[in-house]
Design a protein around this motif. Sequence first.
Motif, PDB file in Angstrom:
ATOM      1  N   ASN A  76       0.814  -1.214   0.000  1.00 50.89           N
ATOM      2  CA  ASN A  76       0.000   0.000   0.000  1.00 50.89           C
ATOM      3  C   ASN A  76       0.849   1.265   0.000  1.00 50.89           C
ATOM      4  O   ASN A  76       0.414   2.315  -0.496  1.00 50.89           O
ATOM      5  CB  ASN A  76      -0.925   0.001   1.221  1.00 50.89           C
ATOM      6  CG  ASN A  76      -2.008  -1.071   1.115  1.00 50.89           C
ATOM      7  OD1 ASN A  76      -2.349  -1.522   0.023  1.00 50.89           O
ATOM      8  ND2 ASN A  76      -2.548  -1.484   2.259  1.00 50.89           N
ATOM      9  N   GLY A  77       2.055   1.172   0.540  1.00 45.08           N
ATOM     10  CA  GLY A  77       2.926   2.348   0.579  1.00 45.08           C
ATOM     11  C   GLY A  77       3.834   2.483  -0.624  1.00 45.08           C
ATOM     12  O   GLY A  77       4.670   3.391  -0.677  1.00 45.08           O
ATOM     13  N   LEU A  78       3.677   1.599  -1.604  1.00 47.74           N
ATOM     14  CA  LEU A  78       4.560   1.601  -2.775  1.00 47.74           C
ATOM     15  C   LEU A  78       3.814   2.102  -4.005  1.00 47.74           C
ATOM     16  O   LEU A  78       2.649   1.748  -4.224  1.00 47.74           O
ATOM     17  CB  LEU A  78       5.080   0.179  -3.032  1.00 47.74           C
ATOM     18  CG  LEU A  78       6.035  -0.002  -4.214  1.00 47.74           C
ATOM     19  CD1 LEU A  78       7.384   0.632  -3.922  1.00 47.74           C
ATOM     20  CD2 LEU A  78       6.201  -1.486  -4.544  1.00 47.74           C
ATOM     21  N   ASP A  79       4.482   2.900  -4.810  1.00 50.72           N
ATOM     22  CA  ASP A  79       3.942   3.329  -6.099  1.00 50.72           C
ATOM     23  C   ASP A  79       4.366   2.297  -7.139  1.00 50.72           C
ATOM     24  O   ASP A  79       5.525   2.252  -7.556  1.00 50.72           O
ATOM     25  CB  ASP A  79       4.468   4.714  -6.473  1.00 50.72           C
ATOM     26  CG  ASP A  79       3.729   5.300  -7.682  1.00 50.72           C
ATOM     27  OD1 ASP A  79       3.308   4.501  -8.552  1.00 50.72           O
ATOM     28  OD2 ASP A  79       3.581   6.525  -7.751  1.00 50.72           O
ATOM     29  N   ALA A  80       3.414   1.454  -7.555  1.00 51.88           N
ATOM     30  CA  ALA A  80       3.738   0.354  -8.464  1.00 51.88           C
ATOM     31  C   ALA A  80       4.260   0.848  -9.803  1.00 51.88           C
ATOM     32  O   ALA A  80       5.082   0.181 -10.442  1.00 51.88           O
ATOM     33  CB  ALA A  80       2.503  -0.522  -8.670  1.00 51.88           C
ATOM     34  N   GLU A  81       3.808   2.022 -10.244  1.00 57.14           N
ATOM     35  CA  GLU A  81       4.264   2.534 -11.535  1.00 57.14           C
ATOM     36  C   GLU A  81       5.713   3.005 -11.471  1.00 57.14           C
ATOM     37  O   GLU A  81       6.455   2.875 -12.449  1.00 57.14           O
ATOM     38  CB  GLU A  81       3.359   3.675 -11.985  1.00 57.14           C
ATOM     39  CG  GLU A  81       1.923   3.227 -12.283  1.00 57.14           C
ATOM     40  CD  GLU A  81       1.082   4.375 -12.800  1.00 57.14           C
ATOM     41  OE1 GLU A  81       1.609   5.522 -12.871  1.00 57.14           O
ATOM     42  OE2 GLU A  81      -0.098   4.145 -13.118  1.00 57.14           O
ATOM     43  N   LEU A  82       6.127   3.525 -10.330  1.00 55.42           N
ATOM     44  CA  LEU A  82       7.500   3.993 -10.198  1.00 55.42           C
ATOM     45  C   LEU A  82       8.474   2.850  -9.947  1.00 55.42           C
ATOM     46  O   LEU A  82       9.650   2.932 -10.336  1.00 55.42           O
ATOM     47  CB  LEU A  82       7.593   5.006  -9.044  1.00 55.42           C
ATOM     48  CG  LEU A  82       6.858   6.334  -9.253  1.00 55.42           C
ATOM     49  CD1 LEU A  82       6.998   7.225  -8.016  1.00 55.42           C
ATOM     50  CD2 LEU A  82       7.386   7.056 -10.490  1.00 55.42           C
ATOM     51  N   ASP A  83       8.006   1.793  -9.302  1.00 55.67           N
ATOM     52  CA  ASP A  83       8.894   0.667  -8.979  1.00 55.67           C
ATOM     53  C   ASP A  83       8.160  -0.658  -9.221  1.00 55.67           C
ATOM     54  O   ASP A  83       7.816  -1.379  -8.277  1.00 55.67           O
ATOM     55  CB  ASP A  83       9.346   0.757  -7.516  1.00 55.67           C
ATOM     56  CG  ASP A  83      10.563  -0.124  -7.231  1.00 55.67           C
ATOM     57  OD1 ASP A  83      10.877  -0.973  -8.081  1.00 55.67           O
ATOM     58  OD2 ASP A  83      11.163   0.025  -6.158  1.00 55.67           O
ATOM     59  N   TYR A 132       7.238  -4.029  -6.765  1.00 57.42           N
ATOM     60  CA  TYR A 132       5.832  -4.383  -6.590  1.00 57.42           C
ATOM     61  C   TYR A 132       5.630  -5.878  -6.827  1.00 57.42           C
ATOM     62  O   TYR A 132       4.924  -6.556  -6.065  1.00 57.42           O
ATOM     63  CB  TYR A 132       4.960  -3.579  -7.537  1.00 57.42           C
ATOM     64  CG  TYR A 132       3.497  -3.967  -7.492  1.00 57.42           C
ATOM     65  CD1 TYR A 132       2.681  -3.570  -6.439  1.00 57.42           C
ATOM     66  CD2 TYR A 132       2.941  -4.759  -8.504  1.00 57.42           C
ATOM     67  CE1 TYR A 132       1.350  -3.935  -6.390  1.00 57.42           C
ATOM     68  CE2 TYR A 132       1.610  -5.128  -8.455  1.00 57.42           C
ATOM     69  CZ  TYR A 132       0.826  -4.714  -7.406  1.00 57.42           C
ATOM     70  OH  TYR A 132      -0.497  -5.081  -7.355  1.00 57.42           O
TER      71      TYR A 132
END
Length: 274
Positions: free
Chosen positions: A22-29, A33
């Motif tokens: 939930n704290g991760l930006d899947a598009e950036l990393d 993910y």
Amino acid sequence: PRLLSQFFFADERVTRVVAEINGLDAELDPQQYLVLLNQLHLSQARLLAVLERIMEECIPTQRHSRDYLVKFPEELLVDNLGNHMLFAAECLLAGTFLEMDESDGAQLRPKARNLLCSLELVRTVLREQSLSQPNCYPEPVRTVLIQFDRLFAEFELSYVSSLVAVKSPDEIYRQQEIIVLFCETVERALHLGYLTQEMIDGYEPLLMFTIPRLAIISGLLIYPDGPLSLERSPEEMPRVFSPFYNLLRKIRDLLRVLSAEELWLLERSLCTAE
């Protein structure tokens, strides 16, 4: 060694991984993910495994029947089937209809929601119990486990039935008929000396060819009312044999003209030929 303690740490792991996702930006990393998603599946599998052991210990005589599993194709009966069901329920609740029509997915969403809500309740109740009295299962714990077990079974049957053609009662009965035919074939082969008990106990590879060959002869001549009965239509025969209906008729007609000695020689040769 206490199951409730094991559940607590397994649940902690799931909660921690979900928080990281939930704290991760899947598009950036996207790579991280995928790593976390795999960790989530593994941690959920561990959680479900411990939960299964808890239910076996806590409500062994109140488990929901899993007899429907005999209807499933054998390739689906894998160790991680439960984890796949949980993942499918999460996808359905999120509006992602994997491997199925949208209409079927929409019908399954209420069951997916009930299952996931029940799982959350189980996690909450078991966490509290593990922190207070990890050596017992009071009635409220038993109640939520019974409900979860029932909802899981109902969702599993409904979900799989919407994806594949599950076996009908007639198909299951025909499969059991084949099992009986093979058992009787082995018993007869042992009696006549075609096979030895040592070959069976030692899993002799040749038996994979010998027993089916002998079973065809037994099914056509010795047990003509069994699963190889040619008095039935091809549609009424087990699916493994129905495509060969005409060939089986020809084999039966040839077998009928053999003498007892010729039949014995034929069966002996089928036990040795590759």
